[in-house]
Design a protein around this motif. Structure first.
Motif, PDB file in Angstrom:
ATOM      1  N   GLY A 106       0.851  -1.262  -0.247  1.00 35.37           N
ATOM      2  CA  GLY A 106      -0.010  -0.218  -0.155  1.00 35.37           C
ATOM      3  C   GLY A 106       0.833   1.188   0.149  1.00 35.37           C
ATOM      4  O   GLY A 106       0.286   2.082  -0.053  1.00 35.37           O
ATOM      5  N   ARG A 107       2.040   1.097  -0.391  1.00 38.79           N
ATOM      6  CA  ARG A 107       3.102   2.443  -0.423  1.00 38.79           C
ATOM      7  C   ARG A 107       2.326   3.344   0.895  1.00 38.79           C
ATOM      8  O   ARG A 107       3.324   2.456   2.392  1.00 38.79           O
ATOM      9  N   ALA A 108       2.526   4.502   0.171  1.00 34.11           N
ATOM     10  CA  ALA A 108       2.714   5.582   1.826  1.00 34.11           C
ATOM     11  C   ALA A 108       1.834   4.734   3.113  1.00 34.11           C
ATOM     12  O   ALA A 108       0.065   4.743   2.866  1.00 34.11           O
ATOM     13  N   CYS A 162       0.562   8.589 -11.641  1.00 32.44           N
ATOM     14  CA  CYS A 162       1.480   9.369 -11.777  1.00 32.44           C
ATOM     15  C   CYS A 162       1.811   8.821 -13.494  1.00 32.44           C
ATOM     16  O   CYS A 162       2.214  10.083 -13.848  1.00 32.44           O
ATOM     17  N   ALA A 163       1.752   7.872 -12.846  1.00 29.09           N
ATOM     18  CA  ALA A 163       2.236   7.123 -14.703  1.00 29.09           C
ATOM     19  C   ALA A 163       0.410   7.613 -15.210  1.00 29.09           C
ATOM     20  O   ALA A 163       0.614   8.334 -16.759  1.00 29.09           O
ATOM     21  N   ALA A 164      -0.800   7.887 -14.603  1.00 29.76           N
ATOM     22  CA  ALA A 164      -2.500   8.469 -15.322  1.00 29.76           C
ATOM     23  C   ALA A 164      -1.708   9.995 -15.424  1.00 29.76           C
ATOM     24  O   ALA A 164      -1.977  10.379 -17.216  1.00 29.76           O
ATOM     25  N   PRO A 236      15.149   8.761 -13.791  1.00 25.84           N
ATOM     26  CA  PRO A 236      15.444   7.187 -13.822  1.00 25.84           C
ATOM     27  C   PRO A 236      14.318   6.701 -12.562  1.00 25.84           C
ATOM     28  O   PRO A 236      14.326   5.434 -12.646  1.00 25.84           O
ATOM     29  N   SER A 237      14.496   7.206 -11.055  1.00 26.28           N
ATOM     30  CA  SER A 237      14.322   6.926 -10.325  1.00 26.28           C
ATOM     31  C   SER A 237      14.224   5.698 -10.038  1.00 26.28           C
ATOM     32  O   SER A 237      15.201   5.182  -8.787  1.00 26.28           O
ATOM     33  N   ASN A 238      14.450   3.809 -10.201  1.00 27.78           N
ATOM     34  CA  ASN A 238      15.049   2.474  -9.684  1.00 27.78           C
ATOM     35  C   ASN A 238      16.372   3.023 -10.291  1.00 27.78           C
ATOM     36  O   ASN A 238      16.227   1.533 -10.139  1.00 27.78           O
ATOM     37  N   GLU A 266       8.662  16.915 -17.381  1.00 28.84           N
ATOM     38  CA  GLU A 266       9.455  16.322 -15.892  1.00 28.84           C
ATOM     39  C   GLU A 266       8.638  15.421 -15.654  1.00 28.84           C
ATOM     40  O   GLU A 266       7.896  15.445 -14.904  1.00 28.84           O
ATOM     41  N   ASP A 267       8.927  14.023 -15.723  1.00 29.81           N
ATOM     42  CA  ASP A 267       8.326  13.578 -15.273  1.00 29.81           C
ATOM     43  C   ASP A 267       9.426  12.981 -14.043  1.00 29.81           C
ATOM     44  O   ASP A 267      10.124  12.478 -14.389  1.00 29.81           O
ATOM     45  N   ILE A 268       8.977  13.343 -13.029  1.00 26.34           N
ATOM     46  CA  ILE A 268       9.884  13.431 -11.141  1.00 26.34           C
ATOM     47  C   ILE A 268       9.665  12.102 -10.672  1.00 26.34           C
ATOM     48  O   ILE A 268      10.792  11.577  -9.872  1.00 26.34           O
ATOM     49  N   PHE A 299       4.040  13.901 -10.835  1.00 24.31           N
ATOM     50  CA  PHE A 299       4.943  13.291  -9.518  1.00 24.31           C
ATOM     51  C   PHE A 299       3.967  12.340  -8.789  1.00 24.31           C
ATOM     52  O   PHE A 299       2.622  12.934  -8.775  1.00 24.31           O
ATOM     53  N   SER A 300       4.551  11.392  -7.683  1.00 24.44           N
ATOM     54  CA  SER A 300       3.341  10.404  -7.428  1.00 24.44           C
ATOM     55  C   SER A 300       2.511  11.150  -5.692  1.00 24.44           C
ATOM     56  O   SER A 300       3.902  11.307  -5.532  1.00 24.44           O
ATOM     57  N   GLY A 301       1.901  10.847  -5.982  1.00 25.54           N
ATOM     58  CA  GLY A 301       0.965  11.454  -4.422  1.00 25.54           C
ATOM     59  C   GLY A 301       1.736   9.686  -3.473  1.00 25.54           C
ATOM     60  O   GLY A 301       1.493  10.737  -1.741  1.00 25.54           O
ATOM     61  N   ASP A 302       2.137   9.165  -3.717  1.00 27.24           N
ATOM     62  CA  ASP A 302       2.177   7.930  -1.990  1.00 27.24           C
ATOM     63  C   ASP A 302       3.286   7.362  -1.894  1.00 27.24           C
ATOM     64  O   ASP A 302       3.888   6.579  -2.133  1.00 27.24           O
ATOM     65  N   LYS A 303       3.957   8.265  -3.683  1.00 25.85           N
ATOM     66  CA  LYS A 303       5.635   7.728  -3.017  1.00 25.85           C
ATOM     67  C   LYS A 303       6.478   8.726  -1.584  1.00 25.85           C
ATOM     68  O   LYS A 303       5.823   9.030  -0.587  1.00 25.85           O
ATOM     69  N   LEU A 304       7.602   9.679  -2.114  1.00 27.54           N
ATOM     70  CA  LEU A 304       8.009  10.526  -0.693  1.00 27.54           C
ATOM     71  C   LEU A 304       6.955  11.739   0.230  1.00 27.54           C
ATOM     72  O   LEU A 304       6.917  11.696   1.022  1.00 27.54           O
TER      73      LEU A 304
HETATM   74  C1  LIG Z   1       6.624   5.843 -10.131  1.00 32.73           C
HETATM   75  C2  LIG Z   1       6.703   6.351 -11.369  1.00 32.73           C
HETATM   76  C3  LIG Z   1       5.491   6.287 -12.295  1.00 32.73           C
HETATM   77  C4  LIG Z   1       4.464   5.977 -11.883  1.00 32.73           C
HETATM   78  O1  LIG Z   1       4.054   6.601 -10.912  1.00 32.73           O
HETATM   79  P1  LIG Z   1       2.485   6.022 -10.153  1.00 32.73           P
HETATM   80  O2  LIG Z   1       2.367   6.826  -9.252  1.00 32.73           O
HETATM   81  O3  LIG Z   1       2.893   5.151  -9.650  1.00 32.73           O
HETATM   82  O4  LIG Z   1       1.712   5.515 -11.058  1.00 32.73           O
HETATM   83  C5  LIG Z   1       6.022   6.918 -13.546  1.00 32.73           C
HETATM   84  N1  LIG Z   1       6.951   8.639 -13.741  1.00 32.73           N
HETATM   85  C6  LIG Z   1       8.610   7.832 -12.477  1.00 32.73           C
HETATM   86  C7  LIG Z   1       9.637   8.083 -13.083  1.00 32.73           C
HETATM   87  C8  LIG Z   1       8.348   6.999 -11.156  1.00 32.73           C
HETATM   88  O5  LIG Z   1       9.554   7.066 -10.427  1.00 32.73           O
END
Ligand SMILES: *Cc1c(COP(=O)(O)O)cnc(C)c1O
Length: 474
Positions: A106-108, A162-164, A236-238, A266-268, A299-304
């Motif tokens: 469930g992430r955050a 963030c994908a959407a 590049p995230s991961n 920029e997709d962060i 950017f994602s709401g449920d990551k950092l």
């Molecule tokens: C995680 C990530 C996504 C996807 O984000 P979600 O919120 O999981 O859809 C897209 N782009 C980058 C660069 C990411 O790190």
């Protein structure tokens, strides 16, 4: 099968309970009200037919057993099927893995403020209603305003994830045109988000420049042509490219884009709203990209960020308005619960108290000394189990969620080794406890990392573990 055995099987089959008898059995009655009569009948049918199969295959030793025995067995099977069904329902778990943003878990975990915001928005709410005018208002306005302010952007929009967000931005601005991106950023982020595939789906044409490890500003400039709509930068995230590398700064890319009249996007991904360098995290800070001249960030709401699943699009007002009017936005918008939780989470940042309120940040900020002390005390509570060797040892926690893959944060692990059970058996029992506890195994030890366990869960966790060994407790 010889004739006698065949006759035996036939006799045994004839002793199987009918569905009617089975669901009237006292051992089943409580399950009818909790599961409903129809679903329970289906489970009863499945239980009897699995027994029939077992009898026919001779796998189970049913020969010579009485009808009462078979009925009891059927009741057992129905009860465990109900338990198995229940365990597929979403529910609370204790995350003892030390992976802070655990996508499968469930992430955050949400802040207290976010949880109560969800409760209060759960009924009717003013999600899209203006209390001043008494007319329709802008959906989730406060959350979007807070997001924009915290990014230093003119405007922001919230979607499902963030994908959407990235897909929407590419569709609105680049469909039918070209997008210039470095070869070093054609990455896959968690299985189903591959940058080249998302670009293709959006109707944009990919124009790759540079090499995996080095891309220069001139590479981008050469690629910009009549059909170019956008320069795309993806964090590049991961994944990390180290060694002989080069990438133009985001400010230089923004200048280049603007010189040629194209959008810089920029997709962060992980999306840090505050600088986390003091905790050893070198993740891009959203407001810095906006300040550097990026037109749109996602950017994602449920990551950092530490909020609910959501994707935030922030940037220039005119561009955000174009996205808002696109039909795809309607399909990707979030519900009132996500707005409520996001608004409350962003509120903590706005008040300057995110590091003490937002669990993801609290866990990242937890000090090695504090964790060592917690682990020491916790281990002590488990030492009542005589068959268990409990030790504390230095180890690492990870950020997870595809963020900061190279960062290992120092923690203290509690290691469990039993004199009469394997690590796998202990791990499986923890998983089937209530609430389930998810732990990791390394070198035949079960490891508990309290970084991802909240302090109020500690007693409960200790009782679950000692409870598993109650037969052997001293
Ligand atoms: C995680 C990530 C996504 C996807 O984000 P979600 O919120 O999981 O859809 C897209 N782009 C980058 C660069 C990411 O790190």
């Amino acid at each position: 099968m010889d004739i006698a055995a065949t006759a035996g099987v036939t006799t045994t089959l004839s002793k199987l309970p009918s569905i009617d008898v089975l669901i009237r059995n006292v051992g089943i009655q409580d399950l009818i009200s909790s599961n409903g009569a129809e679903p329970l009948t289906a489970l009863a049918q499945a239980a009897v037919s699995s027994m029939r199969k077992d009898i026919l295959s001779g796998d189970h030793d049913f020969a010579g057993r009485s009808a009462e025995d078979l009925l009891a067995e059927a009741v057992d099977r129905v009860r465990s099927a109900c338990t198995a069904v229940k365990r597929t329902a979403i529910g609370r778990i204790i995350n003892a893995t030390g992976v802070i943003i655990h996508t499968n878990l469930g992430r955050a975990p949400l802040s207290e403020a976010a949880k109560s915001a969800i409760l209060s928005a759960a009924g009717y709410s003013n999600v899209e209603y203006d209390l001043e005018t008494g007319a329709r208002g802008q959906r989730g306005r406060r959350a979007a305003q807070l997001a924009a302010d915290l990014c230093g952007a003119e405007s922001a929009l919230i979607v499902n994830n963030c994908a959407a967000a990235a897909f929407l931005v590419l569709t609105v601005f680049a469909s039918g045109g070209e997008v210039v991106i470095s070869r070093g950023e054609l990455v896959e982020i968690g299985g189903d988000f591959r940058v080249p595939d998302v670009l293709e789906q959006s109707g944009a044409t990919l124009c790759e420049v540079g090499t995996t490890n080095r891309t220069k500003l001139a590479d981008y400039e050469k690629a910009i042509g009549e059909n170019t709509r956008m320069i795309l930068r993806v964090h590049p995230s991961n994944y990390r490219i180290v060694g002989f590398t080069a990438m133009p700064s985001i400010a230089a890319l923004a200048d280049l884009a603007h010189k040629h009249g194209v959008i810089i996007f920029e997709d962060i991904g992980s999306g840090a709203l505050i600088d986390l360098a003091e905790y050893g995290l070198d993740e891009p800070v959203v407001s810095r990209s906006i300040a550097a001249g990026v037109d749109i960030v996602t950017f994602s709401g449920d990551k950092l960020l530490g909020g609910p699943q959501s994707g935030i699009i922030a940037g220039r007002r005119e561009l955000i308005e174009r996205i808002r009017k696109h039909p795809l936005y309607r399909a990707l918008r979030v519900d009132k619960l996500a707005y409520a939780a996001l608004e409350a989470t962003l509120g903590a940042y706005s008040r300057g108290s995110a590091e003490t309120e937002v669990p993801v940040l609290k866990m990242i900020a937890a000090s090695p000394d504090g964790l060592r002390a917690r682990a020491g005390k916790f281990a002590e509570t488990l030492r009542v189990v005589s068959s268990l060797t409990v030790e504390t040892m230095p180890g690492t926690s990870v950020i997870g969620g595809g963020a900061a893959p190279d960062v290992k944060i120092e923690t203290t692990l509690v290691s469990l080794v039993s004199s009469d059970r394997s690590a796998e058996a202990i791990e499986a029992s923890l998983r089937s406890s209530s609430p389930p506890v998810i732990a990791r195994i390394e070198n035949d030890r079960v490891l508990i990392d309290l970084r991802t366990v909240s302090e109020i869960e500690e007693t409960e966790l200790s009782e679950i573990i000692t409870g598993l060994f109650s037969n052997t407790a001293a």
